[in-house]
Scaffold this active site. Structure first.
Site, PDB file in Angstrom:
ATOM      1  N   CYS A  80       0.727  -1.395  -0.039  1.00  0.00           N
ATOM      2  CA  CYS A  80       0.050  -0.021  -0.037  1.00  0.00           C
ATOM      3  C   CYS A  80       0.970   1.117   0.014  1.00  0.00           C
ATOM      4  O   CYS A  80       1.502   1.546  -0.918  1.00  0.00           O
ATOM      5  CB  CYS A  80      -0.780   0.027   1.105  1.00  0.00           C
ATOM      6  SG  CYS A  80      -2.434   0.953   0.594  1.00  0.00           S
ATOM      7  N   HIS A 174      -3.568  -5.194   1.679  1.00  0.00           N
ATOM      8  CA  HIS A 174      -2.919  -5.500   2.861  1.00  0.00           C
ATOM      9  C   HIS A 174      -2.929  -6.866   3.358  1.00  0.00           C
ATOM     10  O   HIS A 174      -4.158  -7.152   3.895  1.00  0.00           O
ATOM     11  CB  HIS A 174      -3.574  -4.505   4.016  1.00  0.00           C
ATOM     12  CG  HIS A 174      -3.265  -3.217   3.950  1.00  0.00           C
ATOM     13  ND1 HIS A 174      -2.564  -2.595   4.797  1.00  0.00           N
ATOM     14  CD2 HIS A 174      -4.000  -2.298   3.059  1.00  0.00           C
ATOM     15  CE1 HIS A 174      -2.647  -1.053   4.310  1.00  0.00           C
ATOM     16  NE2 HIS A 174      -3.602  -1.055   3.308  1.00  0.00           N
ATOM     17  N   GLU A 176      -1.521  -8.476   5.561  1.00  0.00           N
ATOM     18  CA  GLU A 176      -1.318  -8.471   6.958  1.00  0.00           C
ATOM     19  C   GLU A 176      -2.613  -8.357   7.811  1.00  0.00           C
ATOM     20  O   GLU A 176      -2.757  -8.787   8.950  1.00  0.00           O
ATOM     21  CB  GLU A 176      -0.366  -7.545   7.503  1.00  0.00           C
ATOM     22  CG  GLU A 176      -0.832  -6.189   7.633  1.00  0.00           C
ATOM     23  CD  GLU A 176      -0.922  -5.457   6.230  1.00  0.00           C
ATOM     24  OE1 GLU A 176      -0.872  -6.198   5.087  1.00  0.00           O
ATOM     25  OE2 GLU A 176      -1.329  -4.391   6.207  1.00  0.00           O
TER      26      GLU A 176
HETATM   27  N1  GLN Z   1      -3.322   6.000  -0.390  1.00  0.00           N
HETATM   28  C1  GLN Z   1      -2.436   6.247   0.661  1.00  0.00           C
HETATM   29  C2  GLN Z   1      -1.317   7.143   0.720  1.00  0.00           C
HETATM   30  O1  GLN Z   1      -1.123   7.995  -0.270  1.00  0.00           O
HETATM   31  C3  GLN Z   1      -1.965   4.795   1.294  1.00  0.00           C
HETATM   32  C4  GLN Z   1      -3.071   3.946   1.913  1.00  0.00           C
HETATM   33  C5  GLN Z   1      -2.686   2.861   2.655  1.00  0.00           C
HETATM   34  O2  GLN Z   1      -1.166   2.698   2.952  1.00  0.00           O
HETATM   35  N2  GLN Z   1      -3.715   2.032   3.201  1.00  0.00           N
HETATM   36  O3  GLN Z   1      -0.193   7.199   1.439  1.00  0.00           O
END
Ligand code: GLN
Length: 192
Positions: A80, A174, A176
């Site tokens: 992410c 994610h 995890e």
């Molecule tokens: N979109 C988020 C960002 O720009 C990341 C979201 C996440 O890690 N769940 O940092």
């Protein structure tokens, strides 16, 4: 073998737990400084807020070191926000906020590809050899384009949500946050 998780912001403890479930007690390291990096064989950059993680990594003086390690073939997995930081090319939002990326993977990303429309959702996808994995997306980014050596492992709605490039691995979701350890196991067994 020990695997580290950048432990400055975001969902750190879930990754540490997943590592210990796979590799056993004391196999995970919460990485907060340069010394922590010396003890590990692979690194996870967790989800969270990518601008914050980037700034805190610079403050902790591990940002340049992690970039150098990544360039030298050290295994890094970005989930992410971590996927955003690994990218070579950002989007308008990255430009506007002058966010510093590690610039390791041959990817162009959209920081909030799934963010606005759907905040968070789950979907079952094949992630390369890991079949039928429940992917949890939270304000998720995506890879909009790969070039050079980066290989797509999974797509959803025309966005690339998992990719691999030699020692580097990234997922927009994610793993995890599920009890399924197969994606972490993939990183440890195939990349590390
Ligand atoms: N979109 C988020 C960002 O720009 C990341 C979201 C996440 O890690 N769940 O940092």
């Amino acid at each position: 073998m020990k695997i580290g998780v950048v432990a400055l912001q975001g969902d750190v403890s879930e990754h540490l737990e997943a590592i210990e479930k796979i590799l056993g007690k004391d196999s995970s390291v919460a990485v907060r400084n340069r010394k922590d990096l010396e003890t590990i064989s692979g690194l996870i950059i967790p989800g969270g807020e990518s601008t914050t993680i980037s700034e805190l990594m610079q403050k902790a003086e591990i940002f340049d070191e992690v970039r150098k390690l990544g360039e030298q073939g050290f295994p890094i997995y970005g989930t992410c926000a971590g996927l955003i930081l690994l990218a070579k090319q950002g989007d308008e939002q990255v430009k506007k906020t002058s966010q510093k990326l590690l610039g390791l993977m041959d990817t162009r990303i959209n920081r909030n590809a799934f963010g606005r429309q759907r905040e968070s959702f789950e979907i079952v996808l094949d992630i390369g050899s890991v079949k039928k994995f429940t992917c949890v997306f939270i304000r998720a980014p995506a890879i909009v384009e790969t070039f050079g050596k980066c290989k797509t492992l999974a797509k959803f709605e025309n966005y690339i949500v998992a990719a691999k490039q030699d020692n580097l691995f990234a997922t927009a979701f994610h793993p995890e946050l599920t009890d399924d350890l197969r994606v972490h196991r993939y990183f440890i067994e195939e990349i590390v």
